[in-house]
Design a protein around this motif. Structure first.
Motif, short mmCIF file in Angstrom:
data_model
loop_
_atom_site.label_atom_id
_atom_site.label_comp_id
_atom_site.label_asym_id
_atom_site.label_seq_id
_atom_site.Cartn_x
_atom_site.Cartn_y
_atom_site.Cartn_z
N ILE A 54 -1.40 6.55 -11.23
CA ILE A 54 -1.06 5.77 -10.03
C ILE A 54 -0.45 6.69 -8.97
O ILE A 54 -0.82 6.65 -7.80
CB ILE A 54 -0.12 4.59 -10.37
CG1 ILE A 54 -0.88 3.49 -11.12
CG2 ILE A 54 0.53 4.02 -9.11
CD1 ILE A 54 0.01 2.37 -11.67
N ALA A 55 0.48 7.53 -9.39
CA ALA A 55 1.10 8.46 -8.45
C ALA A 55 0.07 9.42 -7.87
O ALA A 55 0.02 9.66 -6.66
CB ALA A 55 2.22 9.23 -9.15
N LEU A 58 -2.05 7.47 -5.31
CA LEU A 58 -1.38 7.22 -4.02
C LEU A 58 -1.36 8.48 -3.18
O LEU A 58 -1.65 8.45 -1.98
CB LEU A 58 0.07 6.76 -4.26
CG LEU A 58 0.28 5.37 -4.82
CD1 LEU A 58 1.77 5.13 -5.04
CD2 LEU A 58 -0.26 4.32 -3.86
N ALA A 59 -1.01 9.60 -3.80
CA ALA A 59 -0.90 10.86 -3.05
C ALA A 59 -2.27 11.30 -2.54
O ALA A 59 -2.41 11.72 -1.38
CB ALA A 59 -0.28 11.93 -3.93
N ALA A 62 -3.70 8.87 0.27
CA ALA A 62 -2.95 9.03 1.52
C ALA A 62 -3.22 10.39 2.14
O ALA A 62 -3.50 10.51 3.34
CB ALA A 62 -1.46 8.84 1.26
N GLY A 63 -3.16 11.44 1.32
CA GLY A 63 -3.33 12.79 1.85
C GLY A 63 -4.73 13.03 2.39
O GLY A 63 -4.91 13.64 3.45
N THR A 172 -9.22 6.25 -3.60
CA THR A 172 -8.20 5.45 -4.30
C THR A 172 -8.86 4.56 -5.36
O THR A 172 -8.39 4.48 -6.50
CB THR A 172 -7.44 4.58 -3.27
OG1 THR A 172 -6.74 5.45 -2.37
CG2 THR A 172 -6.46 3.64 -3.94
#
Lengths: 233, 233, 233, 233
Positions: A54-55, A58-59, A62-63, A172
């Protein structure tokens, strides 16, 4: 034949050196995000791989969106030889420039992995021992890259302003709905061979991944050529 | 009577075969996302269903937004017989085309489930044994579909450019605020009968789900016809 | 004095009955999202309240954005007596209409809580026993509502199209940076008194919450009146 | 030399007192979000630091986007002396105003930390004991700030409307892909010295962080001056 392989229309003519720098830097930052957030996620997640992923998701989502926003108007923000190949087949980028793109994507990606290692006080030089083999993994990469190319070609034609967000959102989703966590990118695959961390892949598994990616990319390019014919005149 | 049942105004006339292909492919990819991310979430989450559902939610919300962005201008991106029914009742799509949409949605959805199984090295043919029965589940599906139709009809009329994001965000919320995790879609319900994984539903529970979905869709269509009258001339 | 208390400019004159219906239905759906996702989060999270609150946050932020998108052009999408009060003080909504808004917000909120209970097979009638008292909680509510009003007044004036997303993102942040999880809304506070679940609040704690909310709202209204003077002629 | 150091074009001339108030209040709210959500995350996460950091990330990314949306048109929404320094070097803000910005950022940041402590019933005055030292941490801060400045300068020039979202998404990624969780801001670093909670940093580690931040900011400013030359006439 055009040299404008942009996901976005460039604001003004961009010099070759700036295009290649944007492509290299963007791919480097993408790999730093993918590998760095994988390391951080694994270190903190207490053994729960879903939380680590999950982390990582997200990174990366977004990145990647931010990198396409910033570098799209300069180089097209391919960051991916499979994407560059599709634009070359569509004759939207010349063969020479496409080859240069692929080269700087590979070099940039490796530099990004090494930057991530340096940030996390890991040995810079590593080779992954994480096998990701078998037909299901290859099929996953084909599906992942198919969806990526469908997303890009659909957005560029129909909603260019949404392209950066759409690609970030697509990845994602793809981190989770494919069994391979969706590398979908030969330069990323190569670079991740050089990281024996959460996001790594053993070199022995890389050829199968790349084969799946190219198959998926070509299938998507063929489909979209039919679905969205470019002749409108 | 019009055949333009689009969530988005089409850029140009789209042929029937392309419309149906877009609808089938989009629904297939939606189901691959829903079922694939459910499998991945459950495999990695170490028995914590909230973590698995967070992953499932992120993937579905992100993926659905992208699919509507890409396929909206081609087919309207219904991916859902309840949505198609509402547009047919509003006479924004003809009865024949609506029936064809529902058929390809069902076929596409099943193909997507099978693709997810293949990616995760699961048996392709499965039937779910996961019972989701009772009046609370049916009421949940009615509320979920009511909210989906309110979201779509409100956006199409008032803020068409935000429609893809709004539908993705709505489903993100609905996975959590309804006790049924918001299928809200008869084609999705049918397809998920054929997956004995995290996202599956036993065939015995499907009729109640579909009944709730249709009741919610019709209630929302009636409400929105009053709330947003279409006569503006 | 104007009756146009919209977060968004309405597309056309909207009748009073439609305005009040939009405000009631939107507040009902907001509470169904808040309370329903709280129940689902708590049931699935295996005792880890951070995971439950992450789920609650994702659902609330996403759902609130959608509700403002859909209902903003109809009623302004206040869903919150503190917001209505600020617009009344700014003379952007008349006193009579403001009172009617507050009434239907309260009624709608309670209906939404009951709908959530019905979806999750909980007793419809409940009273919360969850104490949330003390000056830190009251200060948290003041800060939470201050930030909400700053967000709304800043967006309406400077970037109206981003208002729905901004409010959803603000609440996403505020669930975590305030010790009270940011109710920031007297109608929400009242309705959550009637749910003895994750999102509930004991009636004895409600007056302190509402006092903090009103203090924060008034402070923000005063600040923004100075920071963004409305006279531009 | 211009005094228009805005991330966004201001709607109208904004007085100096309003600019400084916006910069102070925005930085205060940013720190309240960062520190407050860190406390909440740690309290609820049951010892799993990845879950706490996911919560911290969601709140910070969402909150920062909103703050730039609201305050960008007033002060430029720097909230960060490294950003102000870069605009001063580009002669887009005067030296005197830049110094005033840095001062109110520092004061605002500390006030925000204290507000977070008050909301969570923590002692207002704290000094962090959390060491974050070593070359990897400094390099992480250099990379984090490099990426932040690349994001800001790229967006301001190429896609100004996307700036608030891009900065929020960048920080979302950077919390995870840098080993230091990406402070990337000297005012934030100073303020977080005064919180002995999840988000704190020992004063002994602050100089190394700030040195890394300035090095990364200057490198990014130099690169972007070449990549996006400002002369277009």
């Amino acid at each position: 034949m055009s040299d404008e392989a942009s996901l976005e229309p460039p604001l003004e003519p961009v010099s070759l050196s700036r295009r290649l720098a944007a492509e290299a830097l963007g791919t480097a930052m993408l790999l730093a995000v993918v590998v760095g957030s994988g390391i951080m996620g694994e270190r903190l997640a207490g053994g729960n791989d879903a939380i680590a992923l999950i982390a990582n998701t997200l990174a990366t989502g977004a990145g990647l969106t931010v990198l396409i926003v910033v570098f799209g108007p300069l180089s097209g923000a391919h960051f991916n030889p499979a994407v560059t190949l599709v634009f070359a087949l569509r004759r939207e980028i010349g063969a020479g420039l496409a080859a240069a793109y692929a080269l700087v994507q590979a070099v940039g990606g490796i530099a990004g992995v090494w930057a991530a290692h340096a940030m996390f006080a890991e040995p810079v030089w590593q080779v992954s021992a994480k096998l990701r083999a078998g037909p299901s993994q290859m099929f996953s990469e084909a599906v992942a890259t198919f969806g990526l190319i469908v997303t890009i070609l659909g957005c560029v034609r129909l909603r260019p302003a949404f392209t950066p967000m759409a690609v970030g959102l697509y990845i994602t989703a793809a981190y989770w709905f494919t069994a391979s966590t969706s590398f979908a990118n030969p330069a990323v695959t190569l670079a991740r061979c050089l990281s024996n961390t959460f996001a790594g892949i053993a070199p022995a598994s890389a050829p199968g991944f790349v084969a799946g990616q190219l198959a998926g990319a070509l299938a998507a390019a063929a489909l979209m050529a039919w679905l969205l014919p470019t002749r409108r005149a």
